[in-house]
Write a protein that holds these residues in place. Structure first.
Motif, PDB file in Angstrom:
ATOM      1  N   CYS A   1       0.853  -1.188   0.000  1.00  0.00           N
ATOM      2  CA  CYS A   1       0.000   0.000   0.000  1.00  0.00           C
ATOM      3  C   CYS A   1       0.886   1.234   0.000  1.00  0.00           C
ATOM      4  O   CYS A   1       2.080   1.159   0.305  1.00  0.00           O
ATOM      5  N   GLY A   2       0.304   2.367  -0.329  1.00  0.00           N
ATOM      6  CA  GLY A   2       1.091   3.587  -0.287  1.00  0.00           C
ATOM      7  C   GLY A   2       0.362   4.781  -0.854  1.00  0.00           C
ATOM      8  O   GLY A   2      -0.857   4.759  -1.065  1.00  0.00           O
ATOM      9  N   PHE A   3       1.145   5.831  -1.104  1.00  0.00           N
ATOM     10  CA  PHE A   3       0.627   7.090  -1.630  1.00  0.00           C
ATOM     11  C   PHE A   3       1.456   7.513  -2.826  1.00  0.00           C
ATOM     12  O   PHE A   3       2.680   7.549  -2.771  1.00  0.00           O
ATOM     13  N   TRP A   4       0.767   7.816  -3.913  1.00  0.00           N
ATOM     14  CA  TRP A   4       1.412   8.271  -5.143  1.00  0.00           C
ATOM     15  C   TRP A   4       0.936   9.684  -5.449  1.00  0.00           C
ATOM     16  O   TRP A   4      -0.266   9.911  -5.609  1.00  0.00           O
ATOM     17  N   PRO A   5       1.838  10.662  -5.535  1.00  0.00           N
ATOM     18  CA  PRO A   5       1.415  12.052  -5.717  1.00  0.00           C
ATOM     19  C   PRO A   5       1.011  12.400  -7.134  1.00  0.00           C
ATOM     20  O   PRO A   5       0.588  13.527  -7.375  1.00  0.00           O
ATOM     21  N   GLY A   6       1.117  11.464  -8.067  1.00  0.00           N
ATOM     22  CA  GLY A   6       0.796  11.782  -9.452  1.00  0.00           C
ATOM     23  C   GLY A   6      -0.557  11.300  -9.911  1.00  0.00           C
ATOM     24  O   GLY A   6      -0.922  11.479 -11.074  1.00  0.00           O
ATOM     25  N   GLY A   7      -1.337  10.674  -9.065  1.00  0.00           N
ATOM     26  CA  GLY A   7      -2.605  10.085  -9.486  1.00  0.00           C
ATOM     27  C   GLY A   7      -3.805  10.929  -9.107  1.00  0.00           C
ATOM     28  O   GLY A   7      -3.830  11.554  -8.041  1.00  0.00           O
ATOM     29  N   GLY A   8      -4.822  10.963  -9.943  1.00  0.00           N
ATOM     30  CA  GLY A   8      -6.057  11.664  -9.622  1.00  0.00           C
ATOM     31  C   GLY A   8      -5.889  13.168  -9.570  1.00  0.00           C
ATOM     32  O   GLY A   8      -4.928  13.735 -10.081  1.00  0.00           O
ATOM     33  N   GLU A   9      -6.849  13.827  -8.935  1.00  0.00           N
ATOM     34  CA  GLU A   9      -6.814  15.285  -8.844  1.00  0.00           C
ATOM     35  C   GLU A   9      -5.755  15.786  -7.875  1.00  0.00           C
ATOM     36  O   GLU A   9      -5.146  16.831  -8.092  1.00  0.00           O
ATOM     37  N   GLU A  10      -5.532  15.037  -6.786  1.00  0.00           N
ATOM     38  CA  GLU A  10      -4.590  15.476  -5.756  1.00  0.00           C
ATOM     39  C   GLU A  10      -3.660  14.349  -5.324  1.00  0.00           C
ATOM     40  O   GLU A  10      -3.100  14.383  -4.230  1.00  0.00           O
ATOM     41  N   GLY A  11      -3.474  13.356  -6.180  1.00  0.00           N
ATOM     42  CA  GLY A  11      -2.726  12.173  -5.784  1.00  0.00           C
ATOM     43  C   GLY A  11      -3.684  11.077  -5.348  1.00  0.00           C
ATOM     44  O   GLY A  11      -4.898  11.286  -5.251  1.00  0.00           O
ATOM     45  N   ALA A  12      -3.152   9.895  -5.071  1.00  0.00           N
ATOM     46  CA  ALA A  12      -4.019   8.774  -4.710  1.00  0.00           C
ATOM     47  C   ALA A  12      -3.298   7.801  -3.801  1.00  0.00           C
ATOM     48  O   ALA A  12      -2.085   7.594  -3.915  1.00  0.00           O
ATOM     49  N   PHE A  13      -4.057   7.205  -2.899  1.00  0.00           N
ATOM     50  CA  PHE A  13      -3.574   6.066  -2.128  1.00  0.00           C
ATOM     51  C   PHE A  13      -3.861   4.805  -2.929  1.00  0.00           C
ATOM     52  O   PHE A  13      -4.841   4.742  -3.680  1.00  0.00           O
ATOM     53  N   TYR A  14      -3.000   3.806  -2.796  1.00  0.00           N
ATOM     54  CA  TYR A  14      -3.153   2.584  -3.584  1.00  0.00           C
ATOM     55  C   TYR A  14      -2.917   1.364  -2.705  1.00  0.00           C
ATOM     56  O   TYR A  14      -2.326   1.442  -1.623  1.00  0.00           O
ATOM     57  N   SER A  15      -3.374   0.225  -3.198  1.00  0.00           N
ATOM     58  CA  SER A  15      -3.123  -1.053  -2.533  1.00  0.00           C
ATOM     59  C   SER A  15      -3.247  -2.156  -3.577  1.00  0.00           C
ATOM     60  O   SER A  15      -4.222  -2.193  -4.329  1.00  0.00           O
ATOM     61  N   TYR A  16      -2.263  -3.033  -3.626  1.00  0.00           N
ATOM     62  CA  TYR A  16      -2.292  -4.129  -4.588  1.00  0.00           C
ATOM     63  C   TYR A  16      -1.662  -5.367  -3.973  1.00  0.00           C
ATOM     64  O   TYR A  16      -1.013  -5.306  -2.907  1.00  0.00           O
ATOM     65  N   ALA A  17      -1.862  -6.494  -4.639  1.00  0.00           N
ATOM     66  CA  ALA A  17      -1.274  -7.763  -4.202  1.00  0.00           C
ATOM     67  C   ALA A  17      -0.474  -8.352  -5.352  1.00  0.00           C
ATOM     68  O   ALA A  17      -0.848  -8.215  -6.519  1.00  0.00           O
ATOM     69  N   TYR A  18       0.643  -8.992  -5.009  1.00  0.00           N
ATOM     70  CA  TYR A  18       1.389  -9.758  -6.008  1.00  0.00           C
ATOM     71  C   TYR A  18       1.766 -11.112  -5.421  1.00  0.00           C
ATOM     72  O   TYR A  18       2.380 -11.143  -4.364  1.00  0.00           O
ATOM     73  N   PRO A  19       1.417 -12.206  -6.113  1.00  0.00           N
ATOM     74  CA  PRO A  19       0.499 -12.225  -7.257  1.00  0.00           C
ATOM     75  C   PRO A  19      -0.921 -11.930  -6.794  1.00  0.00           C
ATOM     76  O   PRO A  19      -1.286 -12.228  -5.655  1.00  0.00           O
ATOM     77  N   GLU A  20      -1.724 -11.374  -7.675  1.00  0.00           N
ATOM     78  CA  GLU A  20      -3.096 -11.038  -7.301  1.00  0.00           C
ATOM     79  C   GLU A  20      -3.939 -12.314  -7.231  1.00  0.00           C
ATOM     80  O   GLU A  20      -4.081 -13.020  -8.227  1.00  0.00           O
ATOM     81  N   PRO A  21      -4.516 -12.635  -6.063  1.00  0.00           N
ATOM     82  CA  PRO A  21      -5.307 -13.861  -5.954  1.00  0.00           C
ATOM     83  C   PRO A  21      -6.695 -13.711  -6.560  1.00  0.00           C
ATOM     84  O   PRO A  21      -7.225 -12.594  -6.668  1.00  0.00           O
ATOM     85  N   ASP A  22      -7.287 -14.818  -6.941  1.00  0.00           N
ATOM     86  CA  ASP A  22      -8.658 -14.794  -7.440  1.00  0.00           C
ATOM     87  C   ASP A  22      -9.580 -14.213  -6.372  1.00  0.00           C
ATOM     88  O   ASP A  22      -9.454 -14.539  -5.184  1.00  0.00           O
ATOM     89  N   GLY A  23     -10.476 -13.333  -6.771  1.00  0.00           N
ATOM     90  CA  GLY A  23     -11.420 -12.729  -5.845  1.00  0.00           C
ATOM     91  C   GLY A  23     -10.949 -11.427  -5.246  1.00  0.00           C
ATOM     92  O   GLY A  23     -11.733 -10.721  -4.597  1.00  0.00           O
ATOM     93  N   PHE A  24      -9.681 -11.088  -5.434  1.00  0.00           N
ATOM     94  CA  PHE A  24      -9.114  -9.876  -4.832  1.00  0.00           C
ATOM     95  C   PHE A  24      -9.874  -8.630  -5.277  1.00  0.00           C
ATOM     96  O   PHE A  24     -10.294  -7.807  -4.453  1.00  0.00           O
ATOM     97  N   ALA A  25     -10.046  -8.467  -6.579  1.00  0.00           N
ATOM     98  CA  ALA A  25     -10.639  -7.239  -7.110  1.00  0.00           C
ATOM     99  C   ALA A  25     -12.079  -7.041  -6.668  1.00  0.00           C
ATOM    100  O   ALA A  25     -12.547  -5.904  -6.570  1.00  0.00           O
ATOM    101  N   GLY A  26     -12.793  -8.136  -6.380  1.00  0.00           N
ATOM    102  CA  GLY A  26     -14.187  -8.020  -5.992  1.00  0.00           C
ATOM    103  C   GLY A  26     -14.419  -7.942  -4.501  1.00  0.00           C
ATOM    104  O   GLY A  26     -15.575  -7.854  -4.054  1.00  0.00           O
ATOM    105  N   HIS A  27     -13.353  -7.954  -3.721  1.00  0.00           N
ATOM    106  CA  HIS A  27     -13.508  -7.913  -2.260  1.00  0.00           C
ATOM    107  C   HIS A  27     -14.070  -6.555  -1.832  1.00  0.00           C
ATOM    108  O   HIS A  27     -13.623  -5.509  -2.316  1.00  0.00           O
ATOM    109  N   PRO A  28     -15.042  -6.527  -0.925  1.00  0.00           N
ATOM    110  CA  PRO A  28     -15.580  -5.238  -0.461  1.00  0.00           C
ATOM    111  C   PRO A  28     -14.538  -4.470   0.354  1.00  0.00           C
ATOM    112  O   PRO A  28     -13.910  -5.024   1.256  1.00  0.00           O
ATOM    113  N   VAL A  29     -14.340  -3.206   0.005  1.00  0.00           N
ATOM    114  CA  VAL A  29     -13.358  -2.377   0.693  1.00  0.00           C
ATOM    115  C   VAL A  29     -14.009  -1.060   1.097  1.00  0.00           C
ATOM    116  O   VAL A  29     -15.084  -0.693   0.621  1.00  0.00           O
TER     117      VAL A  29
END
Length: 326
Positions: free
Chosen positions: A223-251
């Motif tokens: 997870c982290g913060f990227w100052p170049g994303g969106g209108e004012e930057g964006a927080f992000y979170s990803y998995a490697y490798p991405e497991p099945d069901g990850f993208a559909g998990h309620p957050v």
């Protein structure tokens, strides 16, 4: 000049529109790559390239201590007095002004400061992880520096670092520091399951695939913060490798979403900044997106997670706001 919403007293979560400081951000990115490569040239390898990062400090971003000979030195971007400060354990100091100037000038001045401190350094003098890798000594196109924007950016990092550091404390497995990577220019913290990961395919511009293979050699949730994303930057979170069901998990919170283009969950910085409780909004994002990786990846959560207040009954109690978002 970037708009300063603080009116002399910076907001806890400052407003900084990406469009208002793009030129300064791109120049700073190149300056930070130069400093990061100096650390890379002298520090021994630590898994996942942790030895190359910078850290949020009370005045900006610092390399922390870098070994050289029988001593150490450090380099700090001071966004209070707007100078690059190079200090040695012998007590010597050199500074480089942070002001509008081409990358080529900043590169020459920084290398000269190191030579004057008897720390001659040779680096791969071209940027990584950017599409156009103009050699630093030839880069006259990036020359902007807005001190207001630079300081607001650092104040964004202060808040992100604080909340992500609290999130980090709930993990007793292998976990990175909260640190700043100059390649992509982002603040990051990474948790590991303890299992190996398949070789990363690479593909970052002007960066060897083997670099990414080392960085992603173990199964992770980052997870982290990227100052170049969106209108004012964006927080992000990803998995490697991405497991099945990850993208559909309620957050949470409600403004968070999974981006198919980026392969990760994103939360606009402005959604946090304008929330009734920004700390809680960000914490909920960090905890629920980590759960998406841990639950669907089958992580041994009982062995990897614990309460950071587990010893509170054995020591004097200090007030601390708990921000677990799950």
């Amino acid at each position: 000049m970037a708009a300063d919403s603080s009116a002399g007293a910076p907001s806890t979560w400052p407003e900084l529109r990406v469009a208002d400081w793009t030129a300064t951000r791109e120049t700073l990115h190149m300056w930070m790559q130069i400093v990061g490569k100096v650390r890379l040239a002298h520090a021994p390898l630590v898994n996942h390239w942790w030895q190359v990062t910078s850290y949020v400090s009370p005045r900006g971003l610092t390399t922390s201590a870098i070994p050289y000979g029988s001593g150490v030195f450090d380099i700090e971007f001071d966004f209070v007095d707007h100078r690059l400060v190079v200090r040695t354990s012998d007590g010597d100091v050199r500074t480089v002004a942070l002001e509008p100037k081409p990358v080529a000038d900043f590169y020459r001045e920084t290398m000269r400061a190191l030579r004057e401190l008897a720390i001659p350094t040779s680096i791969h003098a071209s940027p990584n992880e950017v599409e156009e890798a103009v050699p630093f000594a030839e880069d006259d196109r990036h020359d902007a520096y807005d001190p207001v924007a630079a300081q607001l950016f650092w104040r964004q990092l202060l808040q992100a670092d604080r909340v992500i550091g609290e999130f980090r404390s709930y993990y007793v497995g292998k976990v990175s520091p909260v640190h700043f990577f100059w390649g992509a220019m982002d603040l990051a913290c990474t948790r590991f399951s303890g299992r190996p990961a398949p070789p990363h395919p690479g593909g970052a511009p002007n960066c060897g695939d083997w670099v990414m293979e080392e960085g992603y050699s173990r199964e992770l949730s980052s997870c982290g913060f990227w100052p170049g994303g969106g209108e004012e930057g964006a927080f992000y979170s990803y998995a490697y490798p991405e497991p099945d069901g990850f993208a559909g998990h309620p957050v949470a919170p409600g403004d968070a979403f999974y981006s198919k283009d980026h392969g990760q969950f994103l939360l606009p910085y402005e959604a946090v900044r304008t929330a009734d409780d920004p700390d809680r909004a960000l914490a909920s994002f960090l905890h629920t997106t980590y759960e998406a990786a841990a639950v669907h990846g089958g992580w041994d959560r009982a062995a990897l997670e614990d309460d950071p207040d587990r010893w509170a009954h054995r020591r004097p109690r200090h007030p601390r706001r708990r921000r677990q978002g799950s």
